[in-house]
Design a protein around this motif. Structure first.
Motif, PDB file in Angstrom:
ATOM      1  N   ASN A   1       0.827  -1.211   0.000  1.00  0.00           N
ATOM      2  CA  ASN A   1       0.000   0.000   0.000  1.00  0.00           C
ATOM      3  C   ASN A   1       0.859   1.257   0.000  1.00  0.00           C
ATOM      4  N   ALA A   2       1.920   1.251   0.758  1.00  0.00           N
ATOM      5  CA  ALA A   2       2.823   2.408   0.785  1.00  0.00           C
ATOM      6  C   ALA A   2       3.482   2.603  -0.581  1.00  0.00           C
ATOM      7  N   ALA A   3       3.814   1.489  -1.257  1.00  0.00           N
ATOM      8  CA  ALA A   3       4.415   1.587  -2.589  1.00  0.00           C
ATOM      9  C   ALA A   3       3.435   2.184  -3.588  1.00  0.00           C
ATOM     10  N   ILE A   4       2.167   1.795  -3.476  1.00  0.00           N
ATOM     11  CA  ILE A   4       1.136   2.355  -4.356  1.00  0.00           C
ATOM     12  C   ILE A   4       0.967   3.842  -4.082  1.00  0.00           C
ATOM     13  N   ALA A   5       0.922   4.223  -2.802  1.00  0.00           N
ATOM     14  CA  ALA A   5       0.795   5.641  -2.446  1.00  0.00           C
ATOM     15  C   ALA A   5       1.963   6.446  -2.999  1.00  0.00           C
ATOM     16  N   SER A   6       3.132   5.853  -3.002  1.00  0.00           N
ATOM     17  CA  SER A   6       4.299   6.535  -3.564  1.00  0.00           C
ATOM     18  C   SER A   6       4.140   6.754  -5.067  1.00  0.00           C
ATOM     19  N   ARG A   7       3.621   5.746  -5.762  1.00  0.00           N
ATOM     20  CA  ARG A   7       3.414   5.895  -7.210  1.00  0.00           C
ATOM     21  C   ARG A   7       2.353   6.941  -7.509  1.00  0.00           C
ATOM     22  N   MET A   8       1.414   7.118  -6.607  1.00  0.00           N
ATOM     23  CA  MET A   8       0.373   8.130  -6.793  1.00  0.00           C
ATOM     24  C   MET A   8       0.950   9.536  -6.826  1.00  0.00           C
ATOM     25  N   LYS A   9       2.120   9.709  -6.211  1.00  0.00           N
ATOM     26  CA  LYS A   9       2.729  11.037  -6.138  1.00  0.00           C
ATOM     27  C   LYS A   9       3.602  11.343  -7.347  1.00  0.00           C
ATOM     28  N   GLU A  10       3.846  10.346  -8.185  1.00  0.00           N
ATOM     29  CA  GLU A  10       4.748  10.537  -9.318  1.00  0.00           C
ATOM     30  C   GLU A  10       4.115  11.311 -10.460  1.00  0.00           C
ATOM     31  N   ALA A  11       2.782  11.327 -10.509  1.00  0.00           N
ATOM     32  CA  ALA A  11       2.037  12.039 -11.553  1.00  0.00           C
ATOM     33  C   ALA A  11       0.676  12.397 -10.983  1.00  0.00           C
ATOM     34  N   PRO A  12      -0.038  13.323 -11.630  1.00  0.00           N
ATOM     35  CA  PRO A  12      -1.406  13.597 -11.147  1.00  0.00           C
ATOM     36  C   PRO A  12      -2.214  12.299 -11.123  1.00  0.00           C
ATOM     37  N   SER A  13      -2.698  11.928  -9.968  1.00  0.00           N
ATOM     38  CA  SER A  13      -3.361  10.635  -9.806  1.00  0.00           C
ATOM     39  C   SER A  13      -4.866  10.802  -9.688  1.00  0.00           C
ATOM     40  N   ALA A  14      -5.581   9.815 -10.190  1.00  0.00           N
ATOM     41  CA  ALA A  14      -7.046   9.795 -10.071  1.00  0.00           C
ATOM     42  C   ALA A  14      -7.478   8.390  -9.688  1.00  0.00           C
ATOM     43  N   ALA A  15      -8.294   8.297  -8.662  1.00  0.00           N
ATOM     44  CA  ALA A  15      -8.826   7.007  -8.240  1.00  0.00           C
ATOM     45  C   ALA A  15     -10.117   6.716  -9.002  1.00  0.00           C
ATOM     46  N   ILE A  16     -10.244   5.495  -9.460  1.00  0.00           N
ATOM     47  CA  ILE A  16     -11.480   5.028 -10.091  1.00  0.00           C
ATOM     48  C   ILE A  16     -12.044   3.917  -9.222  1.00  0.00           C
ATOM     49  N   HIS A  17     -13.291   4.050  -8.812  1.00  0.00           N
ATOM     50  CA  HIS A  17     -13.922   3.007  -8.001  1.00  0.00           C
ATOM     51  C   HIS A  17     -15.015   2.321  -8.807  1.00  0.00           C
ATOM     52  N   ILE A  18     -14.918   1.008  -8.907  1.00  0.00           N
ATOM     53  CA  ILE A  18     -15.906   0.202  -9.619  1.00  0.00           C
ATOM     54  C   ILE A  18     -16.609  -0.680  -8.599  1.00  0.00           C
ATOM     55  N   ARG A  19     -17.840  -0.347  -8.273  1.00  0.00           N
ATOM     56  CA  ARG A  19     -18.607  -1.064  -7.249  1.00  0.00           C
ATOM     57  C   ARG A  19     -19.466  -2.120  -7.916  1.00  0.00           C
TER      58      ARG A  19
END
Length: 294
Positions: free
Chosen positions: A147-165
């Motif tokens: 999870n920390a690695a993913i959070a780090s990648r989120m900071k490398e470029a403008p990030s957008a979360a997509i939620h598919i319920r």
């Protein structure tokens, strides 16, 4: 004393708490949480507030429940859930049942002793105490490992979360008929909207149906399906989504709260125009100001 009934998944419980907290703070009285039904609720992960959030939460014991609900508090949980559609007095206490999926201004006239039964899915119920709600829902733990690695990648470029319920929206006929599913066309349009404002955006996809998400986004560049959290740890998806710069939410309170907890002042939140496909009228108060509805 305000008692609010918690039921449903984590996002629904957060709305129920927030509305109750707002009412309790207005009157200067305690807020207690009735988790009776969650103890036998077969869906989602039950009650997790103390495990997930840093706030202080007080559970309603039998004596407060009897004080408000009378003899019904002694009966099985299903009976406790059956309340009048009106607001009849029980001594000095009132049962309050949600009457509409949109914001109900009558909520402001509720007194200091009541039992709240509903979902209260609108920021309008607690907008005046937003800082206190954010503090209550501050996550207790820091992200670690994958999870920390993913959070780090989120900071490398403008990030957008997509939620598919999907989940029970697919497998449960009643849930499917009432909630419906966000069409893939909705997600395509939402991605296009964010990409016009953030050409370098990287999309992080979260879903309770990882297989469907991977099939849909397998060939899309700059998209990553997050598949590291499940079961009792699913709340970590909310933590990650809230750290993205922007959000594309589903018709789901889980991603609603991820978007709301995101404190980026320049965030873009895209939400589906149909929230309850089985509802007779259009729902409007679920959406926050400045959210883009498609």
């Amino acid at each position: 004393m305000i008692i609010t009934k918690l039921i449903g998944g984590l996002g629904n419980q957060m709305f129920q708490y927030a509305a109750g907290r707002s009412l309790a703070m207005r009157h200067g009285v305690p807020l207690l949480l009735d988790i009776t039904e969650l103890r036998s609720y077969p869906k989602h992960q039950g009650y997790q507030f103390e495990d997930v959030f840093a706030g202080r939460f007080e559970i309603a014991g039998l004596i407060p429940l009897i004080r408000v609900l009378g003899r019904k508090a002694r009966k099985v949980p299903k009976t406790v859930a059956v309340v009048s559609p009106k607001w009849p007095p029980m001594g000095d206490h009132v049962w309050v049942r949600q009457r509409t999926h949109d914001y109900d201004a009558a909520f402001e006239s509720i007194g200091a002793d009541c039992y709240l039964s509903g979902f209260w899915q609108s920021e309008k119920y607690f907008a005046t105490i937003a800082p206190q709600i954010r503090e209550s829902f501050r996550f207790k733990e820091a992200l670690t490992g994958a999870n920390a690695a993913i959070a780090s990648r989120m900071k490398e470029a403008p990030s957008a979360a997509i939620h598919i319920r999907r989940g029970d929206y697919v497998t449960d006929k009643g849930a499917h008929a009432f909630h419906g599913l966000c069409a893939w066309d909705y997600y395509d349009a939402a991605i296009d909207h964010i990409s016009r404002h953030e050409p370098d955006a990287r999309f992080f996809v979260f879903s309770d149906d990882v297989v469907a998400a991977q099939e849909r986004f397998a060939n899309r560049q700059r998209a990553e399906v997050v598949a590291v959290n499940s079961g009792r740890h699913s709340y970590r998806d909310m933590m990650l989504m809230a750290q993205c710069k922007h959000q594309i939410i589903a018709n789901s309170t889980f991603s609603w709260w991820a978007a709301w907890l995101n404190q980026n002042p320049d965030k873009i939140v895209v939400a589906p125009g149909t929230w309850f496909s089985g509802n007779d009228g259009q729902i409007k108060d679920i959406y926050c100001k400045d959210w883009i509805v498609i």
